[in-house]
Design a protein around this motif. Sequence first.
Motif, PDB file in Angstrom:
ATOM      1  N   TYR A   1       7.870  -1.955   0.890  1.00 55.79           N
ATOM      2  CA  TYR A   1       7.387  -3.101   0.560  1.00 55.79           C
ATOM      3  C   TYR A   1       8.055  -3.973  -0.124  1.00 55.79           C
ATOM      4  N   VAL A   2       8.366  -3.323  -1.626  1.00 57.31           N
ATOM      5  CA  VAL A   2       9.067  -4.084  -2.542  1.00 57.31           C
ATOM      6  C   VAL A   2      10.489  -4.608  -2.285  1.00 57.31           C
TER       7      VAL A   2
ATOM      8  N   LEU B   1      14.261  -8.957  -0.867  1.00 57.38           N
ATOM      9  CA  LEU B   1      14.983  -9.507   0.145  1.00 57.38           C
ATOM     10  C   LEU B   1      14.558 -10.992   0.689  1.00 57.38           C
ATOM     11  N   ALA B   2      13.390 -11.356   0.657  1.00 58.52           N
ATOM     12  CA  ALA B   2      13.081 -12.592   0.990  1.00 58.52           C
ATOM     13  C   ALA B   2      12.713 -13.645   0.029  1.00 58.52           C
ATOM     14  N   LEU B   3      12.915 -13.157  -1.283  1.00 62.78           N
ATOM     15  CA  LEU B   3      12.857 -14.082  -2.493  1.00 62.78           C
ATOM     16  C   LEU B   3      14.067 -14.179  -3.137  1.00 62.78           C
ATOM     17  N   GLY B   4      14.831 -12.971  -3.092  1.00 61.33           N
ATOM     18  CA  GLY B   4      16.175 -13.198  -4.108  1.00 61.33           C
ATOM     19  C   GLY B   4      15.790 -12.495  -5.496  1.00 61.33           C
ATOM     20  N   VAL B   5      17.121 -11.990  -5.764  1.00 62.26           N
ATOM     21  CA  VAL B   5      17.114 -11.148  -7.366  1.00 62.26           C
ATOM     22  C   VAL B   5      18.304 -11.680  -7.850  1.00 62.26           C
ATOM     23  N   ASP B   6      17.968 -12.126  -8.938  1.00 66.34           N
ATOM     24  CA  ASP B   6      19.276 -12.313 -10.141  1.00 66.34           C
ATOM     25  C   ASP B   6      19.319 -11.311 -10.867  1.00 66.34           C
ATOM     26  N   MET B   7      18.309 -10.637 -11.521  1.00 62.03           N
ATOM     27  CA  MET B   7      18.451  -9.380 -12.141  1.00 62.03           C
ATOM     28  C   MET B   7      17.344  -8.752 -11.964  1.00 62.03           C
ATOM     29  N   PHE B   8      17.484  -7.039 -12.018  1.00 61.24           N
ATOM     30  CA  PHE B   8      16.612  -6.149 -11.678  1.00 61.24           C
ATOM     31  C   PHE B   8      16.660  -4.779 -12.770  1.00 61.24           C
TER      32      PHE B   8
ATOM     33  N   ARG C   1       0.730  -1.099   0.205  1.00 64.55           N
ATOM     34  CA  ARG C   1      -0.057  -0.095   0.024  1.00 64.55           C
ATOM     35  C   ARG C   1       1.185   1.316  -0.029  1.00 64.55           C
ATOM     36  N   SER C   2       0.402   2.131  -0.772  1.00 65.53           N
ATOM     37  CA  SER C   2       1.121   3.243  -0.859  1.00 65.53           C
ATOM     38  C   SER C   2       0.660   4.444   0.490  1.00 65.53           C
ATOM     39  N   ILE C   3       1.223   5.394   0.595  1.00 63.73           N
ATOM     40  CA  ILE C   3       1.008   6.272   1.756  1.00 63.73           C
ATOM     41  C   ILE C   3      -0.349   6.542   1.783  1.00 63.73           C
ATOM     42  N   GLU C   4      -1.031   6.653   0.892  1.00 66.06           N
ATOM     43  CA  GLU C   4      -2.509   7.180   0.780  1.00 66.06           C
ATOM     44  C   GLU C   4      -3.188   5.835   0.646  1.00 66.06           C
ATOM     45  N   GLY C   5      -2.900   4.681   0.469  1.00 66.54           N
ATOM     46  CA  GLY C   5      -3.576   3.555   0.788  1.00 66.54           C
ATOM     47  C   GLY C   5      -3.824   2.807  -0.638  1.00 66.54           C
ATOM     48  N   ARG C   6      -3.235   3.556  -1.554  1.00 71.09           N
ATOM     49  CA  ARG C   6      -3.298   2.558  -3.004  1.00 71.09           C
ATOM     50  C   ARG C   6      -2.687   1.222  -3.140  1.00 71.09           C
ATOM     51  N   ALA C   7      -3.160   0.373  -3.845  1.00 72.80           N
ATOM     52  CA  ALA C   7      -2.441  -0.794  -4.171  1.00 72.80           C
ATOM     53  C   ALA C   7      -1.489  -0.507  -4.955  1.00 72.80           C
ATOM     54  N   ILE C   8      -0.151  -1.422  -4.491  1.00 75.53           N
ATOM     55  CA  ILE C   8       0.928  -1.373  -5.141  1.00 75.53           C
ATOM     56  C   ILE C   8       1.102  -3.129  -5.381  1.00 75.53           C
ATOM     57  N   GLU C   9       0.584  -3.256  -6.631  1.00 80.34           N
ATOM     58  CA  GLU C   9       0.531  -4.817  -7.138  1.00 80.34           C
ATOM     59  C   GLU C   9       1.917  -5.398  -7.550  1.00 80.34           C
ATOM     60  N   LEU C  10       2.219  -6.578  -6.745  1.00 79.71           N
ATOM     61  CA  LEU C  10       3.198  -7.343  -7.516  1.00 79.71           C
ATOM     62  C   LEU C  10       2.732  -8.480  -8.210  1.00 79.71           C
ATOM     63  N   LEU C  11       3.104  -8.487  -9.256  1.00 72.08           N
ATOM     64  CA  LEU C  11       2.838  -9.670 -10.132  1.00 72.08           C
ATOM     65  C   LEU C  11       3.990 -10.814 -10.297  1.00 72.08           C
ATOM     66  N   ARG C  12       3.607 -11.971 -10.340  1.00 72.63           N
ATOM     67  CA  ARG C  12       4.665 -13.174 -10.625  1.00 72.63           C
ATOM     68  C   ARG C  12       3.990 -13.768 -12.163  1.00 72.63           C
TER      69      ARG C  12
END
Length: 205
Positions: A146-147, A152-159, A41-52
């Motif tokens: 949030y992101v 950090l929890a899942l790991g990153v190979d390329m960003f 959620r953003s400061i104003e409560g809007r959704a920040i969706e993470l898709l897989r």
Amino acid sequence: IETQHAQVWFAYFEPYSRARHDQLIEDAQRLAGAELFATGRSIEGRAIELLRISRNPQAQRKIWLIAQQHPGEHMAEWFMEGLIHRLIDGQDSISNSLLQECAFYLVPNMNPDGAIHGNLRTNSSGTNLNREWLTPSIENSPEVYYVREKMLALGVDMFFDIHGDEALPYVFTSGCADNKSFSAKQEQLETKFEQLFQLINPDYQ
């Protein structure tokens, strides 16, 4: 034909509306089996969706792409729309090959508050999210917090952090050489990526 209006709006870049964003998230799930992996959620409560988007449970590589940290750079979410549609195209041999080896984690819009308010570079607290990754806070930059926690929890190979620049008529990269933790291995990988990207993309400079 002359017409009169009380107010006229001009867009710096072609807008990417919130309604179109919502439709993109829906289409990615309904048409492609993309998973709404998490929602911050953003400061104003809007959704920040993470898709897989993943087709192979055994895929070892995790590729992350985020867009519109600078909310005025609408071309970043147009890029994400094109990317998502290509990844979900079952007839695309390159996408199919990538999805056998990689899982994609996508955040089409990192800064919904800033986009809604018409800000160029900041969220609703006046914070430039692009400068918050070392020490994000719930108070000023929950979007990055949030992101980053998920990464950090899942790991990153390329960003990839997708931006745009109205003064540059070509595709460009900006790396992490200024980071204190930038390693020799990262430098080698970044250089290799730039060399390969230049070979396959005539718009890259």
